[in-house]
Design a protein around this motif. Sequence first.
Motif, mmCIF file in Angstrom:
data_model
loop_
_atom_site.group_PDB
_atom_site.id
_atom_site.type_symbol
_atom_site.label_atom_id
_atom_site.label_comp_id
_atom_site.label_asym_id
_atom_site.label_seq_id
_atom_site.Cartn_x
_atom_site.Cartn_y
_atom_site.Cartn_z
ATOM 1 N N TYR A 150 -27.653 13.444 75.853
ATOM 2 C CA TYR A 150 -28.259 12.228 76.669
ATOM 3 C C TYR A 150 -27.338 11.762 77.891
ATOM 4 O O TYR A 150 -27.886 11.046 78.650
ATOM 5 C CB TYR A 150 -28.280 10.885 75.731
ATOM 6 N N ASP A 169 -25.782 -0.414 75.713
ATOM 7 C CA ASP A 169 -26.050 -0.329 74.369
ATOM 8 C C ASP A 169 -25.738 0.883 73.753
ATOM 9 O O ASP A 169 -26.222 1.169 72.343
ATOM 10 C CB ASP A 169 -27.342 -1.030 74.122
ATOM 11 N N LYS A 170 -25.253 2.156 74.372
ATOM 12 C CA LYS A 170 -25.112 3.401 73.558
ATOM 13 C C LYS A 170 -23.596 3.611 73.618
ATOM 14 O O LYS A 170 -23.204 4.796 73.453
ATOM 15 C CB LYS A 170 -25.918 4.357 74.378
ATOM 16 N N VAL A 214 -21.308 -2.299 75.821
ATOM 17 C CA VAL A 214 -20.960 -1.920 74.490
ATOM 18 C C VAL A 214 -22.123 -2.310 73.453
ATOM 19 O O VAL A 214 -22.164 -3.539 73.054
ATOM 20 C CB VAL A 214 -19.469 -2.506 74.182
ATOM 21 N N GLN A 215 -22.268 -1.221 72.534
ATOM 22 C CA GLN A 215 -23.034 -1.490 71.275
ATOM 23 C C GLN A 215 -22.369 -1.950 70.214
ATOM 24 O O GLN A 215 -22.688 -3.102 69.770
ATOM 25 C CB GLN A 215 -23.529 -0.134 70.909
ATOM 26 N N TYR A 217 -18.038 -2.599 68.499
ATOM 27 C CA TYR A 217 -16.395 -2.083 68.459
ATOM 28 C C TYR A 217 -16.312 -1.341 67.269
ATOM 29 O O TYR A 217 -16.610 -2.055 66.170
ATOM 30 C CB TYR A 217 -15.697 -3.243 68.961
ATOM 31 N N GLN A 221 -16.253 3.802 61.718
ATOM 32 C CA GLN A 221 -17.642 3.800 61.724
ATOM 33 C C GLN A 221 -18.355 4.674 62.878
ATOM 34 O O GLN A 221 -19.538 4.992 62.998
ATOM 35 C CB GLN A 221 -18.356 2.492 62.233
ATOM 36 N N ASN A 228 -25.188 10.617 64.043
ATOM 37 C CA ASN A 228 -26.680 10.243 64.069
ATOM 38 C C ASN A 228 -27.146 9.976 65.383
ATOM 39 O O ASN A 228 -28.310 9.580 65.439
ATOM 40 C CB ASN A 228 -26.918 9.219 63.083
ATOM 41 N N GLU A 229 -26.535 10.044 66.495
ATOM 42 C CA GLU A 229 -27.003 9.876 68.095
ATOM 43 C C GLU A 229 -27.277 8.529 67.995
ATOM 44 O O GLU A 229 -28.049 7.857 69.252
ATOM 45 C CB GLU A 229 -27.922 10.653 68.225
ATOM 46 N N GLU A 230 -26.984 7.574 67.178
ATOM 47 C CA GLU A 230 -27.112 6.053 67.318
ATOM 48 C C GLU A 230 -26.512 5.580 68.511
ATOM 49 O O GLU A 230 -26.753 4.903 69.531
ATOM 50 C CB GLU A 230 -26.551 5.112 66.174
ATOM 51 N N ASN B 116 -31.874 0.964 62.846
ATOM 52 C CA ASN B 116 -31.474 1.632 63.841
ATOM 53 C C ASN B 116 -32.324 2.402 64.910
ATOM 54 O O ASN B 116 -33.225 2.732 64.476
ATOM 55 C CB ASN B 116 -30.545 2.377 63.297
ATOM 56 N N ASP B 117 -31.752 2.720 65.999
ATOM 57 C CA ASP B 117 -32.459 3.284 67.117
ATOM 58 C C ASP B 117 -33.096 4.619 66.506
ATOM 59 O O ASP B 117 -34.244 5.058 66.875
ATOM 60 C CB ASP B 117 -31.744 3.505 68.091
ATOM 61 N N GLN B 118 -32.244 5.221 65.766
ATOM 62 C CA GLN B 118 -32.480 6.528 65.017
ATOM 63 C C GLN B 118 -32.703 6.312 63.611
ATOM 64 O O GLN B 118 -32.631 7.125 62.813
ATOM 65 C CB GLN B 118 -31.543 7.314 65.210
ATOM 66 N N ARG B 153 -29.322 -5.110 66.475
ATOM 67 C CA ARG B 153 -28.578 -5.497 67.802
ATOM 68 C C ARG B 153 -29.324 -6.635 68.532
ATOM 69 O O ARG B 153 -29.149 -6.669 69.644
ATOM 70 C CB ARG B 153 -27.969 -4.547 68.500
ATOM 71 N N LYS B 232 -22.898 -6.250 61.333
ATOM 72 C CA LYS B 232 -23.721 -5.090 61.177
ATOM 73 C C LYS B 232 -24.978 -5.002 61.873
ATOM 74 O O LYS B 232 -25.592 -4.140 62.309
ATOM 75 C CB LYS B 232 -23.962 -4.836 59.749
ATOM 76 N N SER B 235 -25.596 -7.802 68.015
ATOM 77 C CA SER B 235 -25.071 -6.938 69.110
ATOM 78 C C SER B 235 -23.394 -7.220 69.143
ATOM 79 O O SER B 235 -22.907 -8.267 68.457
ATOM 80 C CB SER B 235 -25.581 -7.206 70.317
ATOM 81 N N SER B 236 -22.746 -6.660 70.290
ATOM 82 C CA SER B 236 -21.377 -7.025 70.468
ATOM 83 C C SER B 236 -21.355 -8.455 70.948
ATOM 84 O O SER B 236 -19.994 -9.149 71.035
ATOM 85 C CB SER B 236 -20.570 -6.101 71.218
#
Lengths: 357, 289
Positions: A150, A169-170, A214-215, A217, A221, A228-230, B116-118, B153, B232, B235-236
């Motif tokens: 990506y 967000d990634k 930032v997705q 912190y 985790q 998982n490429e999240e 989740n996105d995935q 998120r 969980k 979002s941040s």
Amino acid sequence: MKKIISFVLAVCLVLGCCGVFASAKGEKVTLYVYNWGQYIAEGDDDSMDIIAAFEEAYPNIKVKYSTYDSNESMYAKLSNGGITVDVIIPSDYMVGRMRQEGMLLELNYDNIPNAQYIDESFRNTSYDPENKYSVPYTWGTVGIIYNTKYVDEADVTGWELLWNEKYADKILMFDNSRDAFGIAQYLLGYDINTTDEAELQACADKLAEQKGVVQQYVMDQIFDAMENEEAWIAPYYAGDYLTMVEENEDLAFYRPDHQGFNVFIDAMCIPSCCQEKEAAELFINFLCDPEISAANMDFIGYSVPASESKQYMDEDVVNDPVAYPDAEELRNASSFDYLPEDVSRYMESLFMSVRNG
Amino acid sequence: MKKNNAVLLSTPYLIWMVLFTLIPLGVVVYYALTDPATGVFSLVNLRQLGMYLPVLWTSIVYSLVSALVCLILGYPVAYFIAHCGQTAQKFLYMLVMLPMCMSFLLRTLAWVGLLNDQGIINNLLVAFFDWLRSLGGVFAGIPEDFGRLTLIRTPGAVVLGMVYNYLPYMILPLYTTIVKIDHRLIEAAEDLGCNGVQTFRRVILPLSMPGILSGITMVFVPAVSTFYISQKMGSSNTVLIGDVIERQFKQGNNPNLGAALSIVLMILVFVCTGIMNRFGGDEEGSVMV
């Protein structure tokens, strides 16, 4: 009324018996080891189960193992008191801080003969000048882990990748103040051990600016999210990259050596709340045994501070430049030093306001 | 003699309360009023509280929205259960309770896996559109990786997490209130010429008010102090007051500020419960938490 009294007496009797029973078995020593998550070989993926091997070698010691996810959370737990911990493995700057604050016990090297294998370059460091309090466990570097599927290679130019809005967000970020500030300091060109409040404030502003992309912190985790490429981009420790890449081979590791990056040592220490000092020293000695440490490092992927161990290790790991960068790449690397108490607190409160803002 | 017995029987709990409620509360107040570095008396923590008012406000909004959604979703369910046969009632009641038998953390993590996105939902959607494309014809133009939604998120995800976790706390008090409504009152209303809507508005709804108030309180209180759901599923940038408190203790090395924030939260909860009690004051059975 009588019934109640006799019931209470009966309960006391039973509890008393339990107490006697427990103390009769008390020859068996319980050793509380408090370590980072994912930081010892536990027998999965054909690795050696280090703790089981230790208990086999010392049948009268029972290890209770628990984990923390950052130096800061370990420090908070120990400084709040009320717990027994016999062995901890903090990073360099935290060893320095705990040493200064009297939270560590001096080691008796008679019980740790295997400390002789530690390389000269990892001895007499600034965080523990005479090695009185700590024995190095691993060392490693901090870099950026990214997913080549990506992330465009052209964007991988330095720490600013973690601010790139294209990947909003990634991106994951360190959830501990020292590592997070370190990145901002390298990016802004400050000393990573600065005590200047204005510089720290500028770093906090830089980190606050990053928050929008930032997705999450994270600490431990990160493994799930990257595998998982999240998430696609995250700063983390080289050793853990080597663990992650086994699960997802699209991951790559990059150290911005033109801007500088952190090189760290994690060292085994005995905190002042220790109850079983000798057993703790035996445990540290066991982890320093070249063959044991080789099996351990093969699994956790971090770099070994004792060259003696390398002969027992997987050759691919020993020759991997991710784990063992050459001197040329390390010329701009720097390590965290102990910061005075008030500066640590100031940095922590700034980081809290970044996170909470 | 009877009175003596009561005192004797309640002693264990009274001791428990002093040991594990009153004394810790004292410790919290002590921490809130001392300086984190030096440990001497100081108002420094209280002075910082102003900074956290926006976070507190966000937490209140999120939990109120969740409580309202729970009410809208929960009321028809509770009403339906209350009007089933005896056996069906017991069975449905058990079904409502069932998720609570599973760990709250696990259930939240399960949602993360779904959203989740995935995650499972997105992967199913993508697989569905891939299948459509493979049919060719008009579908051939569907781009690769089509159909992925941003589910997690987002503010909605946090509300979803709260609603999912706390919905039983809404349904159960509603059910117990509705099931007790005297059916003859409804019949009387109908005999006197009320249509369905009027009967509901003027008889059933006022009579179920204690359940509604108690349900809202029971959803609002845990939701306003939660920290796991927002970490969980948010979002941040979705930071709730529970997150801030947790962080002060775990990473911030500043339990004193954490204690001060906890007290603010506690006062907030007391005030809310008080308001709810006042609203329900003229009803039979006031709200208890």
